[in-house]
Design a protein around this motif. Structure first.
Motif, PDB file in Angstrom:
ATOM      1  N   VAL A 119       1.164  -1.064  -0.158  1.00  0.00           N
ATOM      2  CA  VAL A 119       0.274  -0.220   0.166  1.00  0.00           C
ATOM      3  C   VAL A 119       0.537   0.758   0.191  1.00  0.00           C
ATOM      4  O   VAL A 119       0.740   2.124  -0.334  1.00  0.00           O
ATOM      5  N   GLU A 120       2.077   1.141   0.043  1.00  0.00           N
ATOM      6  CA  GLU A 120       2.782   2.741   0.502  1.00  0.00           C
ATOM      7  C   GLU A 120       3.544   2.757  -1.614  1.00  0.00           C
ATOM      8  O   GLU A 120       3.864   1.567  -2.039  1.00  0.00           O
ATOM      9  N   GLY A 121       3.971   4.140  -1.699  1.00  0.00           N
ATOM     10  CA  GLY A 121       4.404   4.590  -2.844  1.00  0.00           C
ATOM     11  C   GLY A 121       3.644   4.119  -4.062  1.00  0.00           C
ATOM     12  O   GLY A 121       2.215   3.964  -4.018  1.00  0.00           O
ATOM     13  N   ASP A 122       3.975   3.984  -5.247  1.00  0.00           N
ATOM     14  CA  ASP A 122       3.195   3.924  -6.337  1.00  0.00           C
ATOM     15  C   ASP A 122       3.390   2.070  -6.439  1.00  0.00           C
ATOM     16  O   ASP A 122       3.520   1.048  -7.243  1.00  0.00           O
ATOM     17  N   PHE A 123       2.221   1.680  -6.022  1.00  0.00           N
ATOM     18  CA  PHE A 123       1.940   0.085  -5.770  1.00  0.00           C
ATOM     19  C   PHE A 123       0.674  -0.175  -6.506  1.00  0.00           C
ATOM     20  O   PHE A 123       0.606   0.624  -7.421  1.00  0.00           O
ATOM     21  N   ASP A 124       1.470  -1.571  -7.119  1.00  0.00           N
ATOM     22  CA  ASP A 124       0.431  -2.224  -8.284  1.00  0.00           C
ATOM     23  C   ASP A 124      -1.181  -2.578  -7.693  1.00  0.00           C
ATOM     24  O   ASP A 124      -1.378  -3.409  -6.465  1.00  0.00           O
ATOM     25  N   GLN A 125      -2.330  -1.384  -7.359  1.00  0.00           N
ATOM     26  CA  GLN A 125      -3.400  -1.699  -7.182  1.00  0.00           C
ATOM     27  C   GLN A 125      -4.125  -2.329  -7.651  1.00  0.00           C
ATOM     28  O   GLN A 125      -5.031  -2.812  -6.557  1.00  0.00           O
ATOM     29  N   ILE A 126      -3.939  -2.840  -8.755  1.00  0.00           N
ATOM     30  CA  ILE A 126      -5.164  -4.386  -8.605  1.00  0.00           C
ATOM     31  C   ILE A 126      -4.126  -5.559  -8.415  1.00  0.00           C
ATOM     32  O   ILE A 126      -4.882  -6.309  -8.056  1.00  0.00           O
ATOM     33  N   ALA A 127      -2.985  -5.902  -7.752  1.00  0.00           N
ATOM     34  CA  ALA A 127      -2.507  -6.979  -7.692  1.00  0.00           C
ATOM     35  C   ALA A 127      -2.695  -7.230  -6.028  1.00  0.00           C
ATOM     36  O   ALA A 127      -3.326  -7.399  -5.655  1.00  0.00           O
ATOM     37  N   SER A 128      -2.580  -6.064  -5.556  1.00  0.00           N
ATOM     38  CA  SER A 128      -2.612  -5.685  -4.615  1.00  0.00           C
ATOM     39  C   SER A 128      -4.303  -6.375  -4.237  1.00  0.00           C
ATOM     40  O   SER A 128      -4.909  -6.426  -2.773  1.00  0.00           O
TER      41      SER A 128
END
Length: 266
Positions: A119-128
């Motif tokens: 959930v930090e920085g430029d994370f992969d929203q879809i995967a998370s």
């Protein structure tokens, strides 16, 4: 008889069963305004006066009488399961809460460790998000690694408590048709102060807590995550008539209040 999450105006003009992530902040403010002519200064969830809540001991006998007598207009509001669980993810998992901390303290570190959610920085929203959905399924189906949270447990579960304890809804409407629903509530109740639903502010207390959603709702759900959605929220899809495919729209058929009462009274 317990009526958790139930609010009523001080004038006893209307009763509302709160369903988290379904415009509850705005609805609570409308109820407060209808009695007092102004909105509550702050998050309506924090109000301890000016509105009856089951969480307030002094309100409980008043609410119990109002709900079971079935003479006060009673309503609630539900939401498309796809957009609701996404909202829960971005607010409660990705976001910093109004107290400046992560939701439920060590929840996010546990999710990172056990489910690989970032959930930090430029994370992969879809995967998370898809990993979060596995966690949601585990909490609801197996009550592990924790009991389901009110923000992602099914709408039908929240709605059912009032029915099982002797209450009955006059109206259940979807957030996707919020203005029409609240206008119907106000048209069927007496209140000291009129409210223009079309021009009033919206009180989205979770807005800005988390990162902006970067993709359309449909992009977050692949075949597996959509299968999980049907497993987790089957009753919501069936009772509230939402299409069983990823989208953020309103119900595709009219809700049947008699069916809802019959099936949630068990």
């Amino acid at each position: 008889m317990p009526f958790p999450g139930t609010w009523m105006t001080e004038s006893e003009s209307m009763i509302y069963r709160v369903v988290p992530k379904c415009a509850c902040s705005t609805i609570g403010q409308i109820m407060f305004y209808s009695d007092h002519g102004h909105y509550y200064d702050g998050d309506i969830h924090d109000a301890t006066s000016g509105i009856h809540k089951w969480a307030l001991d002094r309100s409980q006998p008043i609410l119990e009488r109002g709900v079971t007598a079935r003479e006060t207009y009673t309503f609630t509001c539900v939401r498309n399961p796809y957009s609701r669980v996404l909202s829960s993810f971005f607010d409660k998992i990705c976001g910093i809460q109004r107290n400046g901390k992560r939701y439920r303290g060590n929840l996010v570190p546990m999710l990172t460790k056990r489910y690989g959610i970032e959930v930090e920085g430029d994370f992969d929203q879809i995967a998370s998000f898809r990993r979060f959905l596995l966690f949601v399924r585990d909490t609801i189906r197996f009550r592990k690694p924790m009991d389901p949270d009110i923000h992602w447990s099914a709408c039908s579960g929240h709605v059912s408590t009032l029915i099982r304890n002797g209450g009955r809804y006059n109206l259940i409407f979807p957030t996707e048709r919020f203005n029409d629903g609240m206008k119907e509530v106000l048209a069927n109740t007496q209140h000291a102060y009129d409210i223009d639903i079309d021009t009033m502010p919206r009180f989205n207390e979770s807005e800005g807590h988390g990162p902006k959603r970067l993709h359309p709702v449909e992009d977050y759900f692949d075949d597996l995550s959509n299968h999980l959605m049907q497993e987790i929220y089957r009753r919501d899809f069936n009772l509230f008539k939402y299409a069983k495919e990823p989208y953020a729209g309103p119900p595709v058929r009219e809700m049947d209040l008699d069916e809802i009462h019959a099936k949630l009274n068990g």
